[in-house]
Design a protein around this motif. Structure first.
Motif, short mmCIF file in Angstrom:
data_model
loop_
_atom_site.label_atom_id
_atom_site.label_comp_id
_atom_site.label_asym_id
_atom_site.label_seq_id
_atom_site.Cartn_x
_atom_site.Cartn_y
_atom_site.Cartn_z
N TRP A 296 -10.47 -10.42 5.33
CA TRP A 296 -9.28 -9.71 4.80
C TRP A 296 -9.58 -8.21 4.81
CZ3 TRP A 296 -4.41 -11.08 3.80
CH2 TRP A 296 -3.63 -10.30 2.94
N SER A 297 -8.72 -7.43 5.47
CA SER A 297 -9.01 -5.99 5.60
C SER A 297 -8.17 -5.17 4.62
CB SER A 297 -8.69 -5.55 7.03
OG SER A 297 -7.30 -5.64 7.23
N GLU A 298 -8.52 -3.89 4.50
CA GLU A 298 -7.71 -2.99 3.67
C GLU A 298 -6.31 -2.88 4.24
OE1 GLU A 298 -8.12 -1.74 0.75
OE2 GLU A 298 -10.21 -2.35 0.52
N ALA A 299 -6.20 -2.92 5.58
CA ALA A 299 -4.88 -2.84 6.21
C ALA A 299 -4.05 -4.08 5.84
CB ALA A 299 -5.02 -2.74 7.73
N ASP A 300 -4.70 -5.26 5.83
CA ASP A 300 -3.98 -6.49 5.41
C ASP A 300 -3.49 -6.31 3.97
OD1 ASP A 300 -4.54 -7.87 7.77
OD2 ASP A 300 -6.44 -8.67 6.99
N ASP A 301 -4.35 -5.74 3.16
CA ASP A 301 -4.03 -5.59 1.74
C ASP A 301 -2.84 -4.64 1.55
OD1 ASP A 301 -5.29 -6.79 -0.63
OD2 ASP A 301 -5.30 -4.72 -1.36
N LYS A 302 -2.89 -3.54 2.29
CA LYS A 302 -1.80 -2.56 2.17
C LYS A 302 -0.48 -3.18 2.64
CE LYS A 302 -0.29 2.10 3.34
NZ LYS A 302 1.07 1.61 3.61
N ALA A 303 -0.56 -3.94 3.74
CA ALA A 303 0.67 -4.57 4.27
C ALA A 303 1.24 -5.54 3.24
CB ALA A 303 0.35 -5.30 5.58
N LEU A 304 0.36 -6.25 2.56
CA LEU A 304 0.84 -7.21 1.55
C LEU A 304 1.52 -6.48 0.38
CD1 LEU A 304 1.11 -9.98 0.25
CD2 LEU A 304 -1.26 -9.78 -0.53
N TYR A 305 0.89 -5.39 -0.08
CA TYR A 305 1.51 -4.62 -1.18
C TYR A 305 2.85 -4.02 -0.73
CZ TYR A 305 -2.03 -5.04 -4.80
OH TYR A 305 -2.85 -5.53 -5.80
N ASP A 306 2.89 -3.52 0.52
CA ASP A 306 4.16 -2.94 1.02
C ASP A 306 5.26 -4.00 1.07
OD1 ASP A 306 2.96 -0.52 1.25
OD2 ASP A 306 2.69 -0.59 3.44
N ASP A 307 4.88 -5.18 1.56
CA ASP A 307 5.86 -6.26 1.67
C ASP A 307 6.38 -6.67 0.28
OD1 ASP A 307 7.17 -8.44 3.20
OD2 ASP A 307 5.88 -9.69 1.92
N SER A 308 5.46 -6.74 -0.68
CA SER A 308 5.85 -7.12 -2.05
C SER A 308 6.77 -6.06 -2.63
CB SER A 308 4.62 -7.28 -2.94
OG SER A 308 3.72 -8.20 -2.37
N ASP A 309 6.44 -4.79 -2.36
CA ASP A 309 7.29 -3.67 -2.80
C ASP A 309 8.71 -3.82 -2.28
OD1 ASP A 309 6.06 -1.85 -4.42
OD2 ASP A 309 5.08 -0.79 -2.78
N GLN A 310 8.80 -4.13 -0.99
CA GLN A 310 10.12 -4.29 -0.36
C GLN A 310 10.90 -5.42 -1.02
OE1 GLN A 310 11.64 -2.30 1.68
NE2 GLN A 310 9.80 -1.04 1.53
N ARG A 311 10.23 -6.54 -1.24
CA ARG A 311 10.91 -7.69 -1.86
C ARG A 311 11.43 -7.33 -3.24
NH1 ARG A 311 7.70 -13.29 -1.42
NH2 ARG A 311 9.49 -13.93 -2.66
N VAL A 312 10.61 -6.64 -4.01
CA VAL A 312 11.01 -6.30 -5.38
C VAL A 312 12.13 -5.26 -5.34
CG1 VAL A 312 10.22 -5.30 -7.55
CG2 VAL A 312 8.78 -6.96 -6.36
N LYS A 313 12.03 -4.30 -4.44
CA LYS A 313 13.08 -3.26 -4.35
C LYS A 313 14.42 -3.88 -4.01
CE LYS A 313 10.80 0.93 -4.46
NZ LYS A 313 9.38 0.85 -4.04
N LYS A 314 14.41 -4.85 -3.08
CA LYS A 314 15.66 -5.53 -2.71
C LYS A 314 16.25 -6.24 -3.92
CE LYS A 314 15.32 -6.55 2.15
NZ LYS A 314 14.43 -7.39 2.91
N ALA A 315 15.38 -6.90 -4.69
CA ALA A 315 15.84 -7.63 -5.87
C ALA A 315 16.41 -6.66 -6.90
CB ALA A 315 14.70 -8.43 -6.47
N ILE A 316 15.80 -5.48 -7.01
CA ILE A 316 16.30 -4.49 -7.97
C ILE A 316 17.70 -4.03 -7.56
CG2 ILE A 316 15.95 -2.13 -8.85
CD1 ILE A 316 12.93 -2.69 -8.81
N GLU A 317 17.91 -3.89 -6.25
CA GLU A 317 19.26 -3.50 -5.78
C GLU A 317 20.29 -4.55 -6.19
OE1 GLU A 317 19.07 -2.69 -1.56
OE2 GLU A 317 17.63 -1.05 -1.92
N VAL A 318 19.94 -5.82 -6.00
CA VAL A 318 20.87 -6.90 -6.38
C VAL A 318 21.12 -6.85 -7.89
CG1 VAL A 318 21.27 -9.40 -6.43
CG2 VAL A 318 20.08 -8.37 -4.49
N TYR A 319 20.04 -6.66 -8.64
CA TYR A 319 20.16 -6.59 -10.11
C TYR A 319 21.09 -5.44 -10.51
CZ TYR A 319 18.82 -4.88 -14.76
OH TYR A 319 18.84 -4.40 -16.04
N GLN A 320 20.88 -4.28 -9.91
CA GLN A 320 21.68 -3.12 -10.33
C GLN A 320 23.13 -3.21 -9.87
OE1 GLN A 320 18.95 0.14 -9.22
NE2 GLN A 320 18.49 0.33 -11.40
#
Ligand SMILES: Cc1ncc(C[n+]2csc(CCOP(=O)(O)OP(=O)(O)O)c2C)c(N)n1
Ligand SMILES: [Mg+2]
Length: 357
Positions: A296-320
């Motif tokens: 598991w690389s740092e790049a894998d880790d960053k991609a995972l955090y970015d993807d999670s960020d996107q998912r949460v941001k989308k959910a926040i848009e629906v919530y708002q």
């Protein structure tokens, strides 16, 4: 007289440096499975931080953080079968996400809107219970129904260490033992009940030993280790489904956050204790395991955090973008048919709301 001493095993698979202490359980031998565990923990962490930001900027109500408890919820969700029933408390985001609850639904609920508990894709699990330990009683009732109907499924219910001081909890584990019910109680022992430390809460040396007074299995597990939690909950569920044997699992963790956004733990918590607990937290050790053993690389880790960020941001848009709940509507969901006192309360509430409009 001193309290009784019990020799209770604590199940640990992953040490704080991310080294495996024992062979992995069969279901987690594939790299993909381990990455899935990590994905859920990261998503929960990212969600949690955004939820706190929303509260801090006035866009959401009071919120109880999950920081430090990610491994418990992740292990539980991984261990449950789809047709099992989850009866959660209010720090169970990791399990709820795995069980099909939408991130936006969790936000809508903490935004003060009961419609956030009317899950679109999950109709058998229960909503997060805020009144302490009352869900233990619900879980036992559901487990009784499952046994009565002869079904091959089981119930998992969670609560905190403080909740185990309540009558509801003792009564529930007692009934589960006396009637032989297919239920697993997982206690998230994060060492605090708001500002009350565990030592003031009970003279028992462990929470797991409370099981022995009611004749059921009691076990401890490292709650910072999702693999160990998965293993222990899987085995308990197996016993519950197969033999209608209940289990009490004490998952040892630490609340790495304020109790809720309405709390300031620095007023009662020792900084050194916090720092020591922080070093043991679940995401660090799991990342080390993936790095050391699974390329598991740092790049894998960053991609995972970015993807999670996107998912949460989308959910926040629906919530708002969610429309406000109609005033007084929450009275309508109490019973199938409203009672006279409830209708009276609704009217009084609407009159009052009008006066303040
Ligand atoms: C019946 C009831 N009494 C009191 C409260 C107020 N309250 C909210 S959280 C909490 C402490 C719970 O501590 P614990 O069970 O350890 O769970 P944790 O929050 O630490 O996860 C209390 C007393 C409540 N929600 N319900
Ligand atoms: Mg607690």
């Amino acid at each position: 007289m001193q309290g009784s001493e019990f020799n209770i095993e604590t199940i640990e698979t992953l040490d704080p440096e991310g080294h495996l202490q024992r062979p992995l359980p069969e279901a987690l031998r594939e790299r993909d499975q381990l990455i899935k565990l990590y994905q859920i923990m990261v998503l929960t962490r990212v969600f949690d931080r955004e939820a706190i930001n929303l509260q801090r900027t006035g866009a959401m109500g009071t919120y109880p953080s999950n920081e430090g408890q990610e491994a418990i919820g992740t292990g539980i969700g991984f261990a449950m079968r789809e047709d099992d029933v989850f009866v959660p408390y209010y720090r169970d985001v990791a399990t709820q996400i795995q069980r099909g609850v939408l991130i936006e639904e969790i936000l809508v609920f903490w935004g003060g809107d009961e419609r956030g508990q009317n899950y679109q894709h999950q109709s058998q699990d229960f909503p997060a219970c805020i009144p302490i330990a009352t869900q233990s009683c619900h879980a036992v009732g559901i487990a009784f129904a499952i046994k009565y109907r002869g079904q091959d499924r089981a119930v998992v219910t969670t609560c905190g260490d403080g909740a185990t001081s309540k009558g509801d909890f003792y009564e529930s584990i007692n009934v589960a033992g006396a009637m032989g019910l297919p239920v697993v109680f997982v206690v998230n022992n994060n060492q605090w009940a708001i500002s009350v430390p565990l030592a003031k809460q009970t003279a028992a040396q462990t929470i797991a030993q409370k099981a022995f007074a009611v004749g059921i299995e009691g076990i401890r597990v490292d709650g910072n280790d999702p693999i160990a939690v998965f293993e222990v909950v899987s085995e308990a569920l197996e016993r519950a489904r197969r033999d209608c044997q209940p289990t009490l699992i004490e998952a040892l963790s630490y609340r790495l956050c304020d109790h809720t956004t309405a709390d300031d733990a620095s007023r009662y918590r020792d900084q050194q204790e916090y720092d020591e607990a922080r070093a043991l937290e679940p995401l660090i050790r799991f990342k080390l395991l993936l790095q050391n053993e699974y390329q598991w690389s740092e790049a894998d880790d960053k991609a995972l955090y970015d993807d999670s960020d996107q998912r949460v941001k989308k959910a926040i848009e629906v919530y708002q973008a969610t429309s406000d709940q109609a005033p007084g509507e929450f009275f309508d969901y109490m019973f199938a048919k409203p009672t006279t006192p409830l209708e009276r309360q609704k009217k009084a509430w609407l009159d009052e709301a009008k006066r303040h409009a």
